[in-house]
Scaffold this motif. Structure first.
Motif, short mmCIF file in Angstrom:
data_model
loop_
_atom_site.label_atom_id
_atom_site.label_comp_id
_atom_site.label_asym_id
_atom_site.label_seq_id
_atom_site.Cartn_x
_atom_site.Cartn_y
_atom_site.Cartn_z
N LEU A 197 0.82 -1.21 0.00
CA LEU A 197 0.00 0.00 0.00
C LEU A 197 0.86 1.26 0.00
O LEU A 197 0.51 2.25 -0.66
CB LEU A 197 -0.91 0.00 1.23
N PRO A 249 3.58 3.57 -1.18
CA PRO A 249 4.47 3.71 -2.33
C PRO A 249 5.91 4.00 -1.89
O PRO A 249 6.15 4.63 -0.86
CB PRO A 249 3.89 4.90 -3.11
N ARG A 297 4.43 10.13 -3.97
CA ARG A 297 3.30 9.46 -4.62
C ARG A 297 2.18 9.26 -3.59
O ARG A 297 2.42 8.76 -2.48
CB ARG A 297 3.75 8.12 -5.18
N TYR A 301 -1.22 8.04 -1.48
CA TYR A 301 -2.07 6.91 -1.12
C TYR A 301 -3.02 7.42 -0.04
O TYR A 301 -2.74 8.42 0.63
CB TYR A 301 -1.26 5.71 -0.61
N ASP A 302 -4.14 6.78 0.14
CA ASP A 302 -5.14 7.23 1.10
C ASP A 302 -4.85 6.60 2.46
O ASP A 302 -4.86 5.37 2.60
CB ASP A 302 -6.55 6.84 0.62
N ASP A 333 -6.92 3.82 3.95
CA ASP A 333 -6.64 2.43 3.60
C ASP A 333 -5.66 1.81 4.58
O ASP A 333 -5.76 0.61 4.89
CB ASP A 333 -6.09 2.35 2.18
N THR A 357 -2.99 12.10 0.18
CA THR A 357 -3.82 12.46 -0.97
C THR A 357 -4.19 13.95 -0.96
O THR A 357 -4.68 14.46 -1.96
CB THR A 357 -5.12 11.64 -1.01
#
Length: 598
Positions: A355, A357, A362, A364-365, A368, A410
Motif C-alpha cells: 500500500l 508507495p 506518490r 495513497y489514502d 486504507d 492524498t
C-alpha cells in the motif's frame, strides 16, 4: 420527653399538658412540677394512630389536577408553532427526547406519548418553571393568553440513560418563543451544569435556540448567575466531563457559544446554523445581505471554520453519530475509556507494505492504512472536511480506544496547513483530557511554506500543534510511515517529544527536508555549473541517493534515533503490544499553573 412546669401546677393541669404534648409530638411525655421534682406529676403515651390501610385507596382529585397540569406542560408551546415543525424537518422537543432516550433509541415522534417522559429519562428538573405566569388555572392570570404560553420556560433539563451511560441533558423547546432563553430557563441550565461539575457525568446539549429573550433580558443577561455564567461553567466543565452538542436550529449570538464550547458539535443538514449575529443584524451592521445557511450553516462550519465536528443527515442520524462517539470516551476525566471486544481489521495487515508507495511524493489514502491497522468498522473520523491534510479519528486497536493523528498524502502530499495544525492540536488536547491514548502516523513533507499560510497563521497554529503534542501525558505511539521532514516530525510525536515508542516502516525517512529540496538548497550552484545535461542529471541522481541514505529509517535505527523498524505486516500486532504494555505509564508536566499557549 420530659417537661418541667411551675411547682404550683395541679394534677389536672399536668395531665392536660402531658396528653397534649404526647399527641402533638407523638412521643411519651412526663410532666414534672418544679425544676427539682424527682417524680413526674403526670405522664401520657401518644395515641395510637389508626392509619387507613384499605386496599381501595388511590389518588384523589388533587393528584388528578396535578397530572392534568403536567400533561398540559408536556404539550409545549402554542399549537400553531408545533404545526410548523415538520416543514422545518424538526421533531417536537418531547418527541426528540423520545428518540434519544426511548427504549433502545428506537423511539420516534409520538412513540412515548405525552403522558410522561421517554423510557430512558430518569427525571426532569424545573418542569413547572414559569408555570404561574402563563397557566390558565393560575390565580395571577385573569384571562388565559395562548401567546404567552411558556411551559418549562422553553428549556428542558434532566438526567437520562443513553447507550447504557448516565448523563445530564438540556433541550430547547422551539415552540416556546423560538427556544429563546430567559430567567427561569437560564437558572435550570446553570443548575444542570453545576451538578455535572459535582457528579462527573457527561452533558448532552440538544440546542435549538434563537438566543436570549430580548424582551425579558432584565434579571438574567449580565447577572452573576445569568446567561453569561453558561460559558464560565462550560469552561469549568471542559476536560472534566465530555460535553456533546447537537444543533437543531439557527442558534444565534449567545446560543451559538454552547456548541463551540462543547467538546464535540454535530450539526444537522438543512436545519442547523450558528452565527454571532442573525442575517438581519449582519445587514444592519455591515450592509451585507446573506441568508442563514450561507452565514453559518453546516457547510460553513464543517469546511471553513472547523466549529462542527460532524454533519448529520437528519435527527436520527445525529443520534447514531453521538451513540458511536460516546463509546470512545469515559464518563469523566481520570477514568479510562471503555474497551470493546477486539475485532480483526477490515483488510489484512499483510497488504500494508504494498500500500505504501516507495516514492515519497506518490499519494495513497491513509484511510486504507487505518483499515489494515484498526479494528474493523471502528474508525470514527472527526472534522473530515476541515484541514483535510490531517486525519483525526477515534478508533480501536484490539478493542482499545485510541486517538489517531495521521497525515493524509492524498491532500497536498500531507503537508501541514494552518487549519490542519489547529484541528490536530484540538483533537490531541481532547484525547489527553479524557485519557485516550494517541497514535501518530507520520507521512508529511512538513509545515507548508508561503505568504498565504503566513497570513493564515501557520506559525501560531503550528505552535499549538507542537504544544499539544508536547504536553499530552497519555500513552503515545509514533509510526514513521514514510516521509517525516522538517518540523513535521516534531508535531507528529517525534523522538524529542517523549512518545513511548517511535517505530518505523522500511519506507520511512526522517530529515530536515526531502531529497529534491535538499539538493536544490545545497548543490544548486554546483549542478548549474555542469553544462552537459546528462552529466548533470546523473550527478543529481547520485546526490539524491546519497541524501536518501542519510535520512533512511535504517540509518535512524542504527543511530538509535528511533526504537525499531517493524515489518509492515506486523505493524498492527506491534501496536497492540506497545499500547498494552504502556497502558498505565505515569507521565507529568512541570509543576506550574498552566502554559501560555492557547
Amino acid at each position: 420527653m420530659k417537661i418541667h412546669v411551675g411547682a404550683a401546677a395541679t394534677d389536672e393541669e399536668a395531665s392536660a399538658i402531658a396528653e397534649a404534648m404526647a399527641e402533638h409530638f407523638g412521643v411519651a411525655t412526663e410532666v414534672y412540677a418544679g425544676d427539682d421534682a424527682d417524680e413526674p406529676l403526670a405522664t401520657a403515651e401518644p395515641p395510637e394512630i389508626d392509619y387507613p390501610l384499605d386496599d381501595d385507596l388511590g389518588p384523589t382529585d388533587r393528584e388528578a389536577r396535578l397530572r392534568a397540569e403536567i400533561d398540559d406542560i408536556l404539550q409545549g408551546g402554542p399549537e400553531k408553532y408545533k404545526r410548523r415543525l415538520p416543514d422545518q424537518g424538526k421533531l417536537f422537543v418531547r418527541d426528540r427526547l423520545d428518540l434519544w432516550f426511548g427504549e433502545g433509541g428506537e423511539g420516534g415522534p409520538g412513540d412515548a406519548g405525552r403522558e410522561g417522559a421517554a423510557d430512558g429519562v430518569k427525571f426532569e428538573d424545573g418542569k413547572f418553571a414559569h408555570f404561574d405566569a402563563w397557566h390558565e388555572h393560575s390565580p395571577d392570570v385573569d384571562e388565559y393568553d395562548e401567546g404567552n404560553r411558556l411551559p418549562a420556560d422553553g428549556l428542558i433539563t434532566g438526567a437520562a440513560e443513553f447507550e447504557g451511560r448516565d448523563l445530564h441533558f438540556m433541550a430547547n423547546d422551539f415552540t416556546v418563543k423560538a427556544g429563546s432563553m430567559a430567567g427561569k430557563g437560564v437558572e435550570k441550565f446553570l443548575r444542570m451544569q453545576q451538578r455535572a461539575l459535582k457528579n462527573g457525568k457527561p452533558v448532552l446539549y440538544l440546542m435549538d435556540s434563537s438566543g436570549g429573550r430580548i424582551d425579558q433580558q432584565t434579571g438574567f443577561f449580565a447577572n452573576r448567575e445569568g446567561i453569561g455564567k453558561y460559558y464560565y461553567n462550560h469552561s469549568m466543565l471542559s476536560g472534566r466531563v465530555p460535553q456533546v452538542c447537537v444543533l437543531y436550529g439557527p442558534c444565534i449570538a449567545g446560543a451559538a457559544y454552547t456548541p463551540v464550547f462543547a467538546d464535540f458539535t454535530i450539526m444537522v443538514e438543512g436545519m442547523s446554523a450558528m452565527a454571532i449575529a442573525s442575517p438581519r443584524m449582519v445587514k444592519m451592521v455591515t450592509g451585507e445581505e446573506i441568508d442563514m445557511d450561507e452565514l453559518g450553516g453546516p457547510d460553513v462550519h464543517a469546511k471553513h471554520s472547523g466549529s462542527a465536528d460532524l454533519v448529520a443527515e437528519d435527527e436520527r442520524h445525529a443520534r447514531e453519530l453521538v451513540a458511536k462517539l460516546v463509546g470512545y470516551l469515559p464518563d469523566k476525566a481520570g477514568e479510562k475509556p471503555p474497551r470493546s471486544d477486539p475485532k480483526p481489521p477490515t483488510y489484512a495487515p499483510d497488504g500494508i507494505d504494498e500500500l505504501i508507495p516507495e516514492a515519497p511524493n506518490r499519494p495513497y489514502d491513509v484511510h486504507d492504512l487505518l483499515e489494515r491497522v484498526c479494528d474493523a468498522e471502528s474508525v470514527f473520523e472527526l472534522k473530515p472536511d476541515y484541514g483535510k491534510e490531517i486525519v483525526t479519528a477515534f478508533a480501536r486497536i484490539d478493542g482499545r480506544p485510541v486517538g489517531i493523528v495521521a497525515n493524509q498524502p492524498t491532500e497536498r502530499s500531507g503537508a501541514i496547513f494552518p487549519d490542519a495544525a489547529e484541528k490536530a492540536a484540538q483533537f490531541i488536547w481532547t484525547c489527553d483530557a479524557y485519557e485516550v491514548p494517541l497514535l501518530y502516523l507520520c507521512d508529511t513533507p512538513g509545515f507548508m511554506a508561503g505568504s498565504q499560510v503566513e497570513k493564515d497563521a501557520i506559525l501560531e497554529k503550528g505552535k499549538k500543534f507542537i504544544y499539544a503534542t508536547s504536553s499530552a501525558t497519555v500513552p503515545k505511539q509514533t509510526v514513521v510511515v514514510r516521509k517525516a521532514y522538517g518540523a513535521g516530525i516534531y508535531a507528529m510525536g517525534g523522538p524529542a517529544y517523549e512518545p513511548e515508542s517511535v517505530i518505523g516502516l522500511p519506507s520511512g525517512e526522517i530529515g530536515i527536508m526531502g531529497p529534491e529540496a535538499a539538493i536544490n538548497a545545497v548543490y544548486a550552484n554546483k549542478l548549474n555549473a555542469i553544462d552537459d545535461p546528462d552529466e548533470r542529471a546523473a550527478r543529481e541522481d547520485e546526490l539524491r541517493e546519497e541524501y536518501r541514505r542519510d535520512i533512511d529509517v535504517h540509518r535512524m535505527a542504527s543511530e538509535v534515533v528511533i526504537d525499531e523498524i517493524v515489518p509492515p505486516s506486523e505493524l498492527r500486532e506491534e501496536l497492540v503490544q506497545r499500547f498494552d504494555f504502556y497502558a498505565d505509564i505515569e507521565k507529568s508536566v512541570p509543576d506550574k499553573k498552566h502554559g501560555t499557549v492557547l
